[in-house]
Design an enzyme around this catalytic site. Structure first.
Site, mmCIF file in Angstrom:
data_model
loop_
_atom_site.group_PDB
_atom_site.id
_atom_site.type_symbol
_atom_site.label_atom_id
_atom_site.label_comp_id
_atom_site.label_asym_id
_atom_site.label_seq_id
_atom_site.Cartn_x
_atom_site.Cartn_y
_atom_site.Cartn_z
ATOM 1 N N ASP A 202 0.854 -1.187 0.000
ATOM 2 C CA ASP A 202 0.000 0.000 0.000
ATOM 3 C C ASP A 202 0.890 1.238 0.000
ATOM 4 O OD1 ASP A 202 -2.396 1.422 0.054
ATOM 5 O OD2 ASP A 202 -2.468 1.461 2.246
ATOM 6 N N ASP A 219 4.018 1.284 7.964
ATOM 7 C CA ASP A 219 2.712 0.629 7.852
ATOM 8 C C ASP A 219 2.721 -0.493 6.817
ATOM 9 O OD1 ASP A 219 0.139 -0.159 8.118
ATOM 10 O OD2 ASP A 219 -0.766 1.698 7.387
#
Length: 328
Positions: A202, A219
């Site tokens: 992502d 993340d």
């Protein structure tokens, strides 16, 4: 409307503090909520003024094995000198912890700002850190994490929307028609599983932090097996051909400081963009019972949003069938 409180509704500041302090830390201040929707993420500092990011995983989303595979990948990357934030581990080596029913992990805070995608030096630096991630990602394969698959994920997103009550009668017919068309458009672009490597998954600018020409990736909640271009295509944002080629050139040059990039994967840019468009709306629908979502995405409840979404999907069909921007 949901009849029971969402599990995250119980995650108040006192529980956040209790969770972190159960690991042997003392927090002299209150936790600060960071911008996250899929999980709940907070910035805290301990008695030594060290800053930490504590992530509470969404209940019932990932298995423990999948979360631990994310953690192990981050640790492997950090040990290889890649700019990431590996999870903190206790004396027994555990990185995944539990407070009541909440699973959580602690990561060192990485300061910095989002990159400027118009800045060639930033693009080069981003390509370089992604290349470093992929050089490690190629060493082995995930066992428990997902594989990015066009056919399965398009079907899941489509069924999520069509199984909901968000679309009017005409919108439902139009959505069903265009998503059938897109599903056919994407069929020739399916890649071999052998092409997939471990990737961040992502890789948008919100997950890149740094200053000057040094950036880190954060993340890894969506890390998975996918073609390398999955971590690159969102960096190419320009509309003009010359600017787009500049961005692409800088990113790939940085990437190839670590390993060669297979330029044939550029043919997957628009298929991957299409998949993201489909999955994003399905994700919002799936998470609407989370109290954080309605105030953050109020336009989802507007019929005009779905009209615009359908038009965007129709435009993407034209791109998939006629556009040659990635062939130059």
């Amino acid at each position: 409307m949901p009849t029971h409180p969402h599990p995250f509704a119980r995650l108040d500041p006192s529980r956040v503090v209790a969770a972190v302090e159960s690991l042997g830390f003392w927090l002299p201040g209150e936790p600060f909520a960071l911008n996250s929707y899929e999980n709940r993420v907070y910035l805290v500092h301990d008695e030594d003024r060290r800053r930490w990011v504590v992530k509470f995983y969404r209940p019932e989303r990932w298995t423990d094995a999948r979360i631990l595979e994310e953690h192990d990948f981050l640790t492997e990357l950090a040990e290889a000198g890649v700019a990431v934030a590996p999870p903190w581990r206790d004396a027994s080596g555990q990185s995944l912890h539990v407070e009541e029913t909440f699973r959580f992990a602690l990561f060192p805070h990485l300061p910095g700002q989002a990159p400027e995608l118009e800045n060639p030096a930033h693009l080069f630096a981003l390509g370089e850190v992604i290349g470093a991630v992929h050089a490690v990602g190629r060493r082995r394969r995930f066992v428990h994490r997902d594989h990015l698959t066009l056919d399965t994920m398009v079907t899941e997103a489509r069924e999520r929307i069509l199984g909901s009550t968000w679309l009017g009668r005409k919108q439902r017919s139009a959505y069903e028609r265009i998503t059938e068309t897109l599903h056919r458009d994407l069929a020739p672009h399916v890649w071999s599983p052998a092409q997939a490597i471990r990737v961040q998954g992502d890789c948008h600018i919100g997950n890149m932090l740094g200053r000057d020409e040094h950036f880190a990736l954060v993340d890894f909640d969506d890390c998975l097996m996918a073609p390398a271009v999955q971590d690159l295509w969102m960096l190419i944002t320009a509309q003009r051909d010359d600017e787009r080629q500049m961005q692409l050139s800088e990113v790939i040059e940085g990437y190839e400081q670590h390993l060669d990039f297979n330029r044939r994967e550029l043919a997957l840019v628009e298929p991957l963009r299409t998949l993201r468009l489909l999955r994003h709306s399905a994700w919002l629908v799936a998470r609407w019972d989370d109290p954080a979502f309605p105030p953050a995405f109020p336009w989802l409840a507007d019929a005009g949003y779905w009209d615009s979404h359908i038009r965007l999907l129709e435009q993407q069909h034209q791109v998939l069938t006629k556009d040659t921007r990635w062939l130059s």
